[in-house]
Design an enzyme around this catalytic site. Structure first.
Site, PDB file in Angstrom:
ATOM      1  N   ASN A   6       0.724  -0.793   0.275  1.00  0.00           N
ATOM      2  CA  ASN A   6       0.330  -0.102   0.525  1.00  0.00           C
ATOM      3  C   ASN A   6       1.257   1.047  -0.050  1.00  0.00           C
ATOM      4  O   ASN A   6       1.139   1.727   1.090  1.00  0.00           O
ATOM      5  CB  ASN A   6      -0.762  -0.040   0.585  1.00  0.00           C
ATOM      6  CG  ASN A   6      -1.801   0.911   1.418  1.00  0.00           C
ATOM      7  OD1 ASN A   6      -2.125   2.225   0.658  1.00  0.00           O
ATOM      8  ND2 ASN A   6      -2.557   1.107   2.421  1.00  0.00           N
ATOM      9  N   ARG A   8       0.165   4.379   0.370  1.00  0.00           N
ATOM     10  CA  ARG A   8       0.126   5.256   1.144  1.00  0.00           C
ATOM     11  C   ARG A   8       0.804   5.223   2.365  1.00  0.00           C
ATOM     12  O   ARG A   8       0.277   5.507   3.915  1.00  0.00           O
ATOM     13  CB  ARG A   8      -1.580   5.590   0.954  1.00  0.00           C
ATOM     14  CG  ARG A   8      -1.790   5.783  -0.348  1.00  0.00           C
ATOM     15  CD  ARG A   8      -3.967   6.649   0.170  1.00  0.00           C
ATOM     16  NE  ARG A   8      -3.836   7.204   0.971  1.00  0.00           N
ATOM     17  CZ  ARG A   8      -5.113   7.697   1.188  1.00  0.00           C
ATOM     18  NH1 ARG A   8      -5.435   6.586   1.241  1.00  0.00           N
ATOM     19  NH2 ARG A   8      -4.928   8.404   2.278  1.00  0.00           N
ATOM     20  N   CYS A   9       1.027   3.910   2.742  1.00  0.00           N
ATOM     21  CA  CYS A   9       1.591   3.217   4.234  1.00  0.00           C
ATOM     22  C   CYS A   9       2.841   3.377   4.532  1.00  0.00           C
ATOM     23  O   CYS A   9       3.715   2.969   3.806  1.00  0.00           O
ATOM     24  CB  CYS A   9       1.008   1.375   4.229  1.00  0.00           C
ATOM     25  SG  CYS A   9       1.542   1.128   5.451  1.00  0.00           S
ATOM     26  N   SER A  10       3.813   3.883   4.999  1.00  0.00           N
ATOM     27  CA  SER A  10       4.557   4.320   5.519  1.00  0.00           C
ATOM     28  C   SER A  10       5.641   2.782   5.837  1.00  0.00           C
ATOM     29  O   SER A  10       6.809   2.868   5.259  1.00  0.00           O
ATOM     30  CB  SER A  10       5.498   5.409   6.614  1.00  0.00           C
ATOM     31  OG  SER A  10       4.542   4.681   8.309  1.00  0.00           O
ATOM     32  N   ARG A  13       5.740   1.573   2.580  1.00  0.00           N
ATOM     33  CA  ARG A  13       7.377   2.033   1.664  1.00  0.00           C
ATOM     34  C   ARG A  13       8.480   1.574   1.697  1.00  0.00           C
ATOM     35  O   ARG A  13       9.281   1.257   1.501  1.00  0.00           O
ATOM     36  CB  ARG A  13       6.912   3.649   1.451  1.00  0.00           C
ATOM     37  CG  ARG A  13       5.494   3.926   0.735  1.00  0.00           C
ATOM     38  CD  ARG A  13       5.652   5.332   0.476  1.00  0.00           C
ATOM     39  NE  ARG A  13       5.640   6.516   1.876  1.00  0.00           N
ATOM     40  CZ  ARG A  13       5.164   6.458   2.935  1.00  0.00           C
ATOM     41  NH1 ARG A  13       3.674   5.900   2.673  1.00  0.00           N
ATOM     42  NH2 ARG A  13       4.950   7.590   3.500  1.00  0.00           N
TER      43      ARG A  13
END
Length: 112
Positions: A6, A8-10, A13
């Site tokens: 995802n 958008r998930c730190s 990433r």
């Protein structure tokens, strides 16, 4: 090697960056846009060697709404994970028939 990701998930990433830093180029599956089937969730649970409940993001508001006051079977939880992929813990690396949830990140690196 596949990363359930995802962007958008730190944490997701961070996992991707850590893999790339080590020279790995995993296939990215944006599981929110390309949800897992029931069979894929069942296979993933087997690869992770965990119960369906352990795959759930239990602090997620949606989980609290869907599970409030209910006694859910494993099959019920799997159904919810299929219908609401937002509930799946992330990130998850699948590699050589093993899988690991990247919380903490070291778990993912341990299956390489």
């Amino acid at each position: 090697m596949q990363l359930l990701h995802n962007p958008r998930c730190s944490k997701s990433r961070e996992a991707l960056a850590a893999l790339e830093e080590r020279g790995h180029a995993p296939t990215i599956r944006r599981y929110l846009e390309d949800p897992l089937s029931e069979a894929e969730v069942i296979e993933l649970l087997s690869q992770l060697n965990i119960s369906p409940l352990d795959l759930v993001r239990q602090k997620e508001e949606l989980w609290r709404e869907l599970s409030a006051g209910k006694i859910l079977t494993d099959a019920d939880i799997i159904d919810l994970l299929v219908r609401h992929p937002k509930l799946i813990e992330r990130p998850i690396l699948i590699h050589q028939n093993k899988a690991a949830i990247g919380r903490p990140l070291a778990r993912i690196l341990s299956i390489l």
